[in-house]
Design a protein around this motif. Structure first.
Motif, PDB file in Angstrom:
ATOM      1  N   ALA A 174       2.584  10.689  -3.166  1.00  0.00           N
ATOM      2  CA  ALA A 174       2.803   9.242  -3.093  1.00  0.00           C
ATOM      3  C   ALA A 174       4.063   8.941  -2.281  1.00  0.00           C
ATOM      4  CB  ALA A 174       2.924   8.647  -4.497  1.00  0.00           C
ATOM      5  N   PHE A 175       5.107   9.753  -2.468  1.00  0.00           N
ATOM      6  CA  PHE A 175       6.338   9.580  -1.698  1.00  0.00           C
ATOM      7  C   PHE A 175       6.087   9.810  -0.212  1.00  0.00           C
ATOM      8  CE2 PHE A 175      10.084  11.512   0.312  1.00  0.00           C
ATOM      9  CZ  PHE A 175      10.970  10.447   0.216  1.00  0.00           C
ATOM     10  N   THR A 176       5.276  10.815   0.105  1.00  0.00           N
ATOM     11  CA  THR A 176       4.952  11.098   1.509  1.00  0.00           C
ATOM     12  C   THR A 176       4.184   9.937   2.117  1.00  0.00           C
ATOM     13  OG1 THR A 176       4.922  13.475   1.063  1.00  0.00           O
ATOM     14  CG2 THR A 176       3.790  12.729   3.049  1.00  0.00           C
ATOM     15  N   VAL A 177       3.251   9.371   1.368  1.00  0.00           N
ATOM     16  CA  VAL A 177       2.504   8.202   1.840  1.00  0.00           C
ATOM     17  C   VAL A 177       3.469   7.046   2.101  1.00  0.00           C
ATOM     18  CG1 VAL A 177       0.872   6.406   1.119  1.00  0.00           C
ATOM     19  CG2 VAL A 177       0.298   8.804   0.799  1.00  0.00           C
ATOM     20  N   LEU A 178       4.367   6.793   1.151  1.00  0.00           N
ATOM     21  CA  LEU A 178       5.344   5.713   1.296  1.00  0.00           C
ATOM     22  C   LEU A 178       6.218   5.938   2.526  1.00  0.00           C
ATOM     23  CD1 LEU A 178       6.815   3.194   0.084  1.00  0.00           C
ATOM     24  CD2 LEU A 178       8.294   4.820  -1.086  1.00  0.00           C
ATOM     25  N   ARG A 179       6.741   7.127   2.661  1.00  0.00           N
ATOM     26  CA  ARG A 179       7.653   7.453   3.758  1.00  0.00           C
ATOM     27  C   ARG A 179       6.956   7.366   5.114  1.00  0.00           C
ATOM     28  NH1 ARG A 179      10.025  13.125   4.990  1.00  0.00           N
ATOM     29  NH2 ARG A 179      11.784  12.569   6.286  1.00  0.00           N
ATOM     30  N   THR A 180       5.773   7.936   5.209  1.00  0.00           N
ATOM     31  CA  THR A 180       5.045   7.928   6.475  1.00  0.00           C
ATOM     32  C   THR A 180       4.634   6.515   6.866  1.00  0.00           C
ATOM     33  OG1 THR A 180       4.207  10.138   6.012  1.00  0.00           O
ATOM     34  CG2 THR A 180       3.031   8.874   7.668  1.00  0.00           C
ATOM     35  N   THR A 181       4.114   5.762   5.922  1.00  0.00           N
ATOM     36  CA  THR A 181       3.660   4.405   6.211  1.00  0.00           C
ATOM     37  C   THR A 181       4.829   3.492   6.550  1.00  0.00           C
ATOM     38  OG1 THR A 181       1.850   4.774   4.660  1.00  0.00           O
ATOM     39  CG2 THR A 181       2.213   2.518   5.379  1.00  0.00           C
ATOM     40  N   LEU A 182       5.912   3.586   5.797  1.00  0.00           N
ATOM     41  CA  LEU A 182       7.087   2.771   6.076  1.00  0.00           C
ATOM     42  C   LEU A 182       7.679   3.142   7.438  1.00  0.00           C
ATOM     43  CD1 LEU A 182       9.054   0.618   5.202  1.00  0.00           C
ATOM     44  CD2 LEU A 182      10.324   2.368   3.941  1.00  0.00           C
ATOM     45  N   GLY A 183       7.783   4.435   7.709  1.00  0.00           N
ATOM     46  CA  GLY A 183       8.287   4.876   9.014  1.00  0.00           C
ATOM     47  C   GLY A 183       7.420   4.390  10.153  1.00  0.00           C
ATOM     48  N   SER A 184       6.112   4.418   9.955  1.00  0.00           N
ATOM     49  CA  SER A 184       5.185   3.948  10.991  1.00  0.00           C
ATOM     50  C   SER A 184       5.352   2.460  11.261  1.00  0.00           C
ATOM     51  CB  SER A 184       3.743   4.228  10.573  1.00  0.00           C
ATOM     52  OG  SER A 184       3.544   5.604  10.387  1.00  0.00           O
TER      53      SER A 184
ATOM     54  N   VAL B 200       2.294  -0.683  -1.486  1.00  0.00           N
ATOM     55  CA  VAL B 200       0.954  -0.797  -2.086  1.00  0.00           C
ATOM     56  C   VAL B 200       0.216   0.540  -2.005  1.00  0.00           C
ATOM     57  CG1 VAL B 200      -1.331  -1.847  -1.787  1.00  0.00           C
ATOM     58  CG2 VAL B 200       0.715  -3.282  -1.784  1.00  0.00           C
ATOM     59  N   LEU B 201       0.263   1.199  -0.840  1.00  0.00           N
ATOM     60  CA  LEU B 201      -0.431   2.486  -0.690  1.00  0.00           C
ATOM     61  C   LEU B 201       0.170   3.544  -1.608  1.00  0.00           C
ATOM     62  CD1 LEU B 201      -1.015   2.691   3.177  1.00  0.00           C
ATOM     63  CD2 LEU B 201      -2.640   2.012   1.404  1.00  0.00           C
ATOM     64  N   ALA B 202       1.494   3.557  -1.754  1.00  0.00           N
ATOM     65  CA  ALA B 202       2.137   4.535  -2.632  1.00  0.00           C
ATOM     66  C   ALA B 202       1.772   4.277  -4.095  1.00  0.00           C
ATOM     67  CB  ALA B 202       3.648   4.501  -2.436  1.00  0.00           C
ATOM     68  N   VAL B 203       1.760   3.009  -4.494  1.00  0.00           N
ATOM     69  CA  VAL B 203       1.397   2.666  -5.875  1.00  0.00           C
ATOM     70  C   VAL B 203      -0.058   3.038  -6.134  1.00  0.00           C
ATOM     71  CG1 VAL B 203       1.016   0.714  -7.453  1.00  0.00           C
ATOM     72  CG2 VAL B 203       3.156   0.902  -6.178  1.00  0.00           C
ATOM     73  N   ARG B 204      -0.943   2.764  -5.160  1.00  0.00           N
ATOM     74  CA  ARG B 204      -2.353   3.143  -5.325  1.00  0.00           C
ATOM     75  C   ARG B 204      -2.500   4.656  -5.466  1.00  0.00           C
ATOM     76  NH1 ARG B 204      -6.573  -0.491  -2.295  1.00  0.00           N
ATOM     77  NH2 ARG B 204      -7.553   1.551  -2.165  1.00  0.00           N
TER      78      ARG B 204
ATOM     79  N   GLY C 164       4.678  -4.081   6.901  1.00  0.00           N
ATOM     80  CA  GLY C 164       4.559  -2.628   6.780  1.00  0.00           C
ATOM     81  C   GLY C 164       5.199  -2.099   5.515  1.00  0.00           C
ATOM     82  N   PHE C 165       6.340  -2.676   5.142  1.00  0.00           N
ATOM     83  CA  PHE C 165       6.993  -2.278   3.892  1.00  0.00           C
ATOM     84  C   PHE C 165       6.091  -2.571   2.705  1.00  0.00           C
ATOM     85  CE2 PHE C 165       9.455  -3.617   0.175  1.00  0.00           C
ATOM     86  CZ  PHE C 165      10.109  -2.430  -0.126  1.00  0.00           C
ATOM     87  N   VAL C 166       5.500  -3.764   2.692  1.00  0.00           N
ATOM     88  CA  VAL C 166       4.602  -4.146   1.590  1.00  0.00           C
ATOM     89  C   VAL C 166       3.393  -3.215   1.558  1.00  0.00           C
ATOM     90  CG1 VAL C 166       3.088  -5.975   0.712  1.00  0.00           C
ATOM     91  CG2 VAL C 166       5.372  -6.546   1.560  1.00  0.00           C
ATOM     92  N   VAL C 167       2.801  -2.947   2.723  1.00  0.00           N
ATOM     93  CA  VAL C 167       1.642  -2.038   2.790  1.00  0.00           C
ATOM     94  C   VAL C 167       2.035  -0.649   2.297  1.00  0.00           C
ATOM     95  CG1 VAL C 167       0.060  -0.855   4.375  1.00  0.00           C
ATOM     96  CG2 VAL C 167       0.443  -3.314   4.605  1.00  0.00           C
TER      97      VAL C 167
END
Length: 147
Positions: free
Chosen positions: A49-59, A34-38, A28-31
């Motif tokens: 991008a930060f929101t994507v990173l935070r939401t995905t990592l939290g999920s 990757v999503l934030a960088v994309r 999940g951290f890697v995903v």
């Protein structure tokens, strides 16, 4: 001998669940990265991008914690039925559950009893990947149109 085999099997299952929980968090951290960088490569704002990173990592952490709680529940099968063991296990489950709830509140921005639909960590992670794919398709279409 049968009781020892029984404990050994369920201890192995609990360790398997714990391993899966940790792997889910690492993947999940890697995903999330990757999503934030994309998102940044599509020239989306840094805040998005930060929101994507935070939401995905939290999920992914939420999903991993749910698996770890399942490991704790399986471990109750193998634990010796002493009051001390039960108290320790109960405390671990309580801590993980409170942590899961606080992460979910942080991600969704609402209290659990105010939600109409409850989304699990896996659902939130899937939604983040789906949003990223849609954003990438829109970005690719805009690139094709300008070319």
């Amino acid at each position: 001998a049968g009781a020892v085999e029984f404990e050994s099997v369920f201890l192995s299952i609990a360790i398997g669940f714990e391993t899966v929980g940790v792997i889910v968090m690492i993947v999940g951290f890697v995903v999330a990265v990757v999503l934030a960088v994309r998102a940044l490569m599509r020239r989306e704002p840094g805040q998005q991008a930060f929101t994507v990173l935070r939401t995905t990592l939290g999920s992914s952490i939420l999903l991993g914690l749910e698996v770890l709680v399942a490991a704790d529940l399986v471990r109750t099968i193998t634990s010796k039925p002493s009051l001390e063991e039960a108290a320790i296990l109960g405390l671990i489950v309580l801590i993980r559950t409170v942590l899961s709830m606080s992460i979910q509140i942080e991600i969704e921005g609402t209290l659990p009893w105010r939600r109409v639909l409850t989304a699990s960590g896996g659902q939130l992670l899937g939604e983040a990947v789906t949003r990223d794919r849609a954003a990438q398709r829109a970005h690719d279409a805009a690139q094709d149109a300008s070319a």
